[in-house]
Design a protein around this motif. Structure first.
Motif, PDB file in Angstrom:
ATOM      1  N   SER A   1      13.149   2.312 -25.491  1.00 19.04           N
ATOM      2  CA  SER A   1      12.508   3.150 -26.495  1.00 19.04           C
ATOM      3  C   SER A   1      13.590   3.762 -27.369  1.00 19.04           C
ATOM      4  O   SER A   1      14.617   4.206 -26.879  1.00 19.04           O
ATOM      5  CB  SER A   1      11.692   4.241 -25.819  1.00 19.04           C
ATOM      6  N   SER A   2      13.363   3.745 -28.643  1.00 22.43           N
ATOM      7  CA  SER A   2      14.444   4.166 -29.529  1.00 22.43           C
ATOM      8  C   SER A   2      14.563   5.687 -29.523  1.00 22.43           C
ATOM      9  O   SER A   2      13.582   6.409 -29.416  1.00 22.43           O
ATOM     10  CB  SER A   2      14.183   3.649 -30.938  1.00 22.43           C
ATOM     11  N   THR A   3      15.773   6.154 -29.544  1.00 24.45           N
ATOM     12  CA  THR A   3      15.979   7.589 -29.593  1.00 24.45           C
ATOM     13  C   THR A   3      16.112   7.941 -31.057  1.00 24.45           C
ATOM     14  O   THR A   3      16.404   7.096 -31.883  1.00 24.45           O
ATOM     15  CB  THR A   3      17.267   7.975 -28.862  1.00 24.45           C
ATOM     16  N   SER A   4      15.888   9.212 -31.362  1.00 30.83           N
ATOM     17  CA  SER A   4      15.929   9.566 -32.773  1.00 30.83           C
ATOM     18  C   SER A   4      17.345   9.930 -33.185  1.00 30.83           C
ATOM     19  O   SER A   4      17.569  10.359 -34.286  1.00 30.83           O
ATOM     20  CB  SER A   4      14.982  10.722 -33.015  1.00 30.83           C
ATOM     21  N   ARG A   5      18.297   9.777 -32.284  1.00 35.58           N
ATOM     22  CA  ARG A   5      19.633  10.254 -32.626  1.00 35.58           C
ATOM     23  C   ARG A   5      20.478   9.205 -33.331  1.00 35.58           C
ATOM     24  O   ARG A   5      20.677   8.101 -32.841  1.00 35.58           O
ATOM     25  CB  ARG A   5      20.319  10.771 -31.368  1.00 35.58           C
ATOM     26  N   ASP A   6      20.959   9.603 -34.462  1.00 37.46           N
ATOM     27  CA  ASP A   6      21.722   8.698 -35.313  1.00 37.46           C
ATOM     28  C   ASP A   6      23.214   8.859 -35.009  1.00 37.46           C
ATOM     29  O   ASP A   6      23.774   9.937 -35.160  1.00 37.46           O
ATOM     30  CB  ASP A   6      21.403   9.066 -36.769  1.00 37.46           C
ATOM     31  N   ILE A   7      23.831   7.775 -34.584  1.00 32.03           N
ATOM     32  CA  ILE A   7      25.216   7.836 -34.124  1.00 32.03           C
ATOM     33  C   ILE A   7      26.156   8.387 -35.211  1.00 32.03           C
ATOM     34  O   ILE A   7      27.056   9.164 -34.921  1.00 32.03           O
ATOM     35  CB  ILE A   7      25.673   6.441 -33.610  1.00 32.03           C
ATOM     36  N   VAL A   8      25.898   7.994 -36.447  1.00 32.97           N
ATOM     37  CA  VAL A   8      26.807   8.406 -37.528  1.00 32.97           C
ATOM     38  C   VAL A   8      26.684   9.914 -37.773  1.00 32.97           C
ATOM     39  O   VAL A   8      27.690  10.641 -37.874  1.00 32.97           O
ATOM     40  CB  VAL A   8      26.500   7.620 -38.824  1.00 32.97           C
ATOM     41  N   GLU A   9      25.451  10.357 -37.777  1.00 33.94           N
ATOM     42  CA  GLU A   9      25.208  11.780 -38.001  1.00 33.94           C
ATOM     43  C   GLU A   9      25.830  12.624 -36.885  1.00 33.94           C
ATOM     44  O   GLU A   9      26.510  13.625 -37.147  1.00 33.94           O
ATOM     45  CB  GLU A   9      23.695  11.978 -38.009  1.00 33.94           C
ATOM     46  N   VAL A  10      25.606  12.207 -35.644  1.00 34.01           N
ATOM     47  CA  VAL A  10      26.123  12.977 -34.503  1.00 34.01           C
ATOM     48  C   VAL A  10      27.649  13.005 -34.535  1.00 34.01           C
ATOM     49  O   VAL A  10      28.274  14.045 -34.298  1.00 34.01           O
ATOM     50  CB  VAL A  10      25.613  12.396 -33.165  1.00 34.01           C
ATOM     51  N   ALA A  11      28.254  11.863 -34.868  1.00 30.57           N
ATOM     52  CA  ALA A  11      29.723  11.816 -34.923  1.00 30.57           C
ATOM     53  C   ALA A  11      30.241  12.786 -35.988  1.00 30.57           C
ATOM     54  O   ALA A  11      31.189  13.545 -35.748  1.00 30.57           O
ATOM     55  CB  ALA A  11      30.183  10.398 -35.235  1.00 30.57           C
ATOM     56  N   LYS A  12      29.571  12.788 -37.133  1.00 29.51           N
ATOM     57  CA  LYS A  12      30.036  13.667 -38.222  1.00 29.51           C
ATOM     58  C   LYS A  12      29.801  15.141 -37.892  1.00 29.51           C
ATOM     59  O   LYS A  12      30.681  15.975 -38.060  1.00 29.51           O
ATOM     60  CB  LYS A  12      29.307  13.312 -39.513  1.00 29.51           C
ATOM     61  N   GLU A  13      28.593  15.398 -37.378  1.00 37.29           N
ATOM     62  CA  GLU A  13      28.259  16.791 -37.041  1.00 37.29           C
ATOM     63  C   GLU A  13      29.250  17.398 -36.061  1.00 37.29           C
ATOM     64  O   GLU A  13      29.565  18.569 -36.112  1.00 37.29           O
ATOM     65  CB  GLU A  13      26.892  16.823 -36.346  1.00 37.29           C
ATOM     66  N   ASN A  14      29.706  16.552 -35.122  1.00 35.81           N
ATOM     67  CA  ASN A  14      30.603  17.064 -34.094  1.00 35.81           C
ATOM     68  C   ASN A  14      32.076  16.867 -34.449  1.00 35.81           C
ATOM     69  O   ASN A  14      32.942  16.984 -33.594  1.00 35.81           O
ATOM     70  CB  ASN A  14      30.275  16.414 -32.751  1.00 35.81           C
ATOM     71  N   ASP A  15      32.294  16.523 -35.720  1.00 38.77           N
ATOM     72  CA  ASP A  15      33.645  16.423 -36.233  1.00 38.77           C
ATOM     73  C   ASP A  15      34.504  15.442 -35.435  1.00 38.77           C
ATOM     74  O   ASP A  15      35.640  15.743 -35.067  1.00 38.77           O
ATOM     75  CB  ASP A  15      34.266  17.838 -36.228  1.00 38.77           C
ATOM     76  N   LYS A  16      33.921  14.264 -35.138  1.00 43.52           N
ATOM     77  CA  LYS A  16      34.664  13.266 -34.363  1.00 43.52           C
ATOM     78  C   LYS A  16      35.373  12.300 -35.294  1.00 43.52           C
ATOM     79  O   LYS A  16      34.882  12.005 -36.386  1.00 43.52           O
ATOM     80  CB  LYS A  16      33.692  12.471 -33.476  1.00 43.52           C
ATOM     81  N   ASN A  17      36.525  11.802 -34.838  1.00 49.40           N
ATOM     82  CA  ASN A  17      37.181  10.784 -35.655  1.00 49.40           C
ATOM     83  C   ASN A  17      37.406   9.473 -34.896  1.00 49.40           C
ATOM     84  O   ASN A  17      38.164   8.612 -35.326  1.00 49.40           O
ATOM     85  CB  ASN A  17      38.483  11.306 -36.270  1.00 49.40           C
ATOM     86  N   TYR A  18      36.732   9.339 -33.754  1.00 49.00           N
ATOM     87  CA  TYR A  18      36.833   8.085 -33.002  1.00 49.00           C
ATOM     88  C   TYR A  18      35.613   7.957 -32.101  1.00 49.00           C
ATOM     89  O   TYR A  18      35.196   8.927 -31.471  1.00 49.00           O
ATOM     90  CB  TYR A  18      38.100   8.072 -32.132  1.00 49.00           C
ATOM     91  N   LEU A  19      35.027   6.744 -32.037  1.00 49.03           N
ATOM     92  CA  LEU A  19      33.880   6.525 -31.151  1.00 49.03           C
ATOM     93  C   LEU A  19      34.234   5.514 -30.063  1.00 49.03           C
ATOM     94  O   LEU A  19      34.799   4.461 -30.347  1.00 49.03           O
ATOM     95  CB  LEU A  19      32.681   5.971 -31.928  1.00 49.03           C
ATOM     96  N   VAL A  20      33.898   5.865 -28.829  1.00 46.99           N
ATOM     97  CA  VAL A  20      33.975   4.893 -27.738  1.00 46.99           C
ATOM     98  C   VAL A  20      32.544   4.716 -27.239  1.00 46.99           C
ATOM     99  O   VAL A  20      31.914   5.681 -26.791  1.00 46.99           O
ATOM    100  CB  VAL A  20      34.896   5.377 -26.596  1.00 46.99           C
TER     101      VAL A  20
END
Ligand code: FAD
Length: 697
Positions: free
Chosen positions: A41-60
């Motif tokens: 089931s799809s979650t409503s959380r958008d990876i790009v948005e969450v990364a930006k909101e949390n001020d991340k500069n790398y995704l694993v």
């Protein structure tokens, strides 16, 4: 049901003509049944948005089935933070949506860790990612810089299938690979070393491409660690599987991998007779859980560590069992890995894997916490020298506590911070068992058949190498059946029985007595290992040792079918032939020996069991394995395959499954008068269409 009747001749023609042109995926799409992929089931959380909101500069990002992929992803993330001070977000792909991945800023690289499960499939939780990547348009991800590490097992046909597909899809979508695509091979037992060499090269490549500054590696805690004084507070976990099990809460289903059910073992018994090995038959009652299983599924059992190992670990690192601590996330994307606050004792017993082999990378991480210069020098040397590490540590079957005591000549280490250990060691994972009961005969009870992992350590007299879950099951079996443990030990010591006494002991009552009456946290994992839906289809089952487990379920299923249709002569007369190839060392470890004749009596001609023994001893030195039995019965086997038989293989992934594959290639190539290569393709096609299924480990 349509598949059951797919003519063997048609299948061969297809295999030989089409596989070369279209490849496996197209065929799979054509032939797969609807339930072949578990939808997410799809979650409503958008990876790009969450990364930006949390001020991340790398995704694993990891897609992991059993936790190994997750473990390496987290290690890698930690190293990126320690070495390059990157702001890393390390998450399970299951929890996010990727539709906007093309909008990820190009200065946020992504490292993918993708495990392969079953026949080249993505882990259940990564199916949505797979679909997104597969459907991504050409060049749509040209902004993306990525690294990729796949985890798989070369004893499977579609080795690292999921990560290879990931690489292809990313490439097709124009994404840019940094460094090399790395793969780990659990089949060769080299996962850790494969990871380490990939990791070293990839970190160098990342440093170059992204112009990163390297810092001296230091442990950077992911959580703020706090000690508290409230052991008896009801909010403090004593090792409960989840916070829902705390006294202040009420536990409701659904029961899943993330929320296991506490199922009582209502019956258990020893299956081996008069040997120095043990195999436990255990029956778990699912009443009240609403859990349903289908014959062929797996039971996940979450174990806990033994008293002996907990004590060894606490002593080695000078830890106090009763210390209560809390972990506070400093980052919204990181959740504590287990219920907190909790005590050190509970975390060591219930939440951490403390007994398995030691990874070389942890030696590197321990350097900064060396108790003295001499140990530090040894750590540095061993962490860099693969061969020496294998010789001094791995070959001795050391766990972490054994290994550090070896370096310090038996002196405990009080210099390693507890929060380093809890963040670095893998978290306790469920062990899976092929269910050996049938959902038709016993829908509310799950049987498992588990061989106890317990062998002498060849390098240290008197010490045993023990598996966690299987020794816990044996402990339950002995206590439940009121075996006098003292007497057992005495008998073993005095040579009156080869049956080993209990090597390690467990707290069977569990946290706050939750596990009293032999309860254990379990969940059902649905598999695709299924009998053909048409009972008239012939079935060939190959399962030596505990590989026979699901076939006991299959046969019980057919017995139930026959009983259900006892007044329908036609249904019964059409029941397909079911042949089971079974092997054990000798009569003493012949599993369920007393049950098979009963099934044979009930099923009549449609059931046959072919048995071989590999270590009869005495005059008969001949070793017979299931693959030899197949060859002995080659004509019957080929005839059944020609008549549309489904083939099932269960048990040891290394030797057995390959030996069986080879024997079947030979049988099909001779029977069909085609080359071995063509026969191999036919089997591949059978796998693709679900007519050749493996449940191997
Ligand atoms: P673990 O603690 O997980 O240890 C694993 C192995 O490592 C053991 O052999 C142990 O002795 C060894 N070991 C421990 N410490 C060290 C060390 N320091 N150095 C080196 N070696 C060490 N098993 C069955 O018996 N029956 C089944 O029906 C069955 N079905 C399965 C189905 C699936 C899909 C899968 C994936 C596995 C299945 N297994 C089955 C295997 C099972 O899941 C477990 O792996 C097995 O029971 C061992 O679990 P454990 O906790 O006792 O051992």
């Amino acid at each position: 049901a349509g598949l059951d009747n797919l003519d063997f001749a048609v299948l061969c023609a297809l295999a030989l003509a089409v596989v070369a042109y279209f490849g496996r995926d197209t065929l799979k799409a054509v032939f797969s049944s609807d339930d072949s992929l578990t939808s997410v089931s799809s979650t409503s959380r958008d990876i790009v948005e969450v990364a930006k909101e949390n001020d991340k500069n790398y995704l694993v990002l990891f897609g992991s089935q059993t936790g190994t992929g997750e473990d390496y992803a987290k290690k890698f993330a930690k190293e990126l933070i320690a070495k390059f001070q990157l702001k890393v977000m390390c998450v399970d792909v299951e929890k996010y949506d990727f539709d906007n991945l093309s909008q990820l800023p190009s200065n946020i690289p992504v490292s993918f860790f993708i495990s392969t499960y079953g026949e080249g499939d993505f882990p259940d939780g990564a199916v949505a990612l797979e679909e997104f990547l597969r459907d991504a348009e050409a060049d749509s991800l040209s902004n993306l810089k990525y690294t990729l590490f796949g985890l798989g097992n070369s004893t499977y046909e579609f080795f690292n299938g999921a990560s290879k597909k990931t690489e292809k899809y990313l490439k097709d979508a124009g994404a840019n690979l940094i460094g090399k695509f790395g793969i780990a091979d659990d089949g060769a037992g080299t996962t850790d070393e494969d990871y380490l060499s990939w990791k070293d090269a990839t970190l160098d490549a990342l440093k170059d491409v992204l112009h990163l500054d390297e810092h001296e590696e230091k442990f950077e805690p992911a959580y703020q660690y706090e000690e508290l004084e409230q052991y008896y507070d009801e909010s403090v976990s004593h090792g409960e599987p989840t916070t829902a099990y705390l006294p202040e809460n009420t536990i409701k289903g659904p029961f899943t991998h993330n929320q296991p059910f506490l199922a009582p073992v209502v019956k258990s018994r020893e299956l081996f007779k008069n040997t120095d090995r043990n195999c436990i038959h255990a029956e778990f009652d699912l009443e009240g859980s609403n859990l349903k299983y289908t014959t062929g599924d797996h039971l996940g059992v979450l174990p806990s560590n033994s008293d002996e190992h907990v004590k060894q670990f606490l002593t080695t690192f000078s830890l106090k069992e009763d210390t209560v601590f809390d972990l506070i996330s400093t980052d919204a994307t990181v959740q504590p890995p287990f219920p907190v606050p909790t005590s050190i004792g509970a975390a060591v017993r219930y939440y951490l894997e403390i007994t398995g082999p030691v990874s070389r990378s942890i030696f590197g991480q321990l350097v900064e916490f060396s108790p003295n210069e001499e140990v530090k020098a040894k750590l540095v040397q061993l962490s860099k020298d693969k061969e020496e590490f294998a010789k001094q540590i791995t070959s001795k079957h050391f766990n972490l506590a054994d290994a550090v005591l070896y370096l310090s000549n038996g002196k405990p280490w009080s210099s390693v911070p507890w929060n380093f250990l809890l963040e670095t060691l893998p978290h306790m994972q469920p062990r899976y068992y092929s269910i050996s009961s049938s959902s038709s005969t016993e829908p509310g009870v799950v049987h498992v058949t588990a061989v106890v992992e317990n062998q002498p350590n060849p390098t240290e007299e008197g010490k045993k190498i023990t598996g966690v879950a299987t020794n816990l099951l044996r402990n339950i079996q002995l206590v439940q059946n009121k075996v006098d443990l003292y007497e057992l030990e005495k008998n073993e010591k005095e040579g009156r029985t080869p049956t080993p006494s209990l090597s390690v002991h467990f707290d069977l009552n569990g946290p706050r007595n939750l596990y009293k009456n032999f309860k254990l946290p379990v969940h059902i994992r649905h598999s695709q290992f299924r009998l053909p839906s048409n009972p008239n289809t012939p079935v060939i089952m190959i399962g030596p040792g505990t590989g026979v487990a699901p076939f006991r379920g299959f046969i019980r299923e057919r017995v139930a079918y026959k009983e259900h249709h006892k007044d329908d002569g036609e249904a019964i007369s059409q029941l397909g032939k079911h042949i089971l190839f079974y092997g054990s060392r000798n009569q003493n470890d012949y599993l369920y020996a007393e049950e098979w004749p009963e099934y044979a009596k009930k099923l009549g001609e449609c059931f046959e069991m072919v048995v071989g023994h590999s270590r009869l001893g005495g005059d008969s030195k001949k070793r017979t394995y299931v693959q030899d039995l197949l060859i002995q019965r080659r004509e019957d086997v080929f005839k059944m395959i020609k008549d549309g038989a489904f083939i099932y293989v269960c048990g040891d992934a290394k030797g057995m499954a390959q030996g069986v594959h080879k024997a079947l290639v030979q049988i099909i190539s001779e029977g069909n008068k085609v080359s071995e290569e063509d026969a191999t393709n036919i089997i591949k096609m059978m796998k693709t269409t679900g007519k050749y299924q493996e449940d191997v480990w």
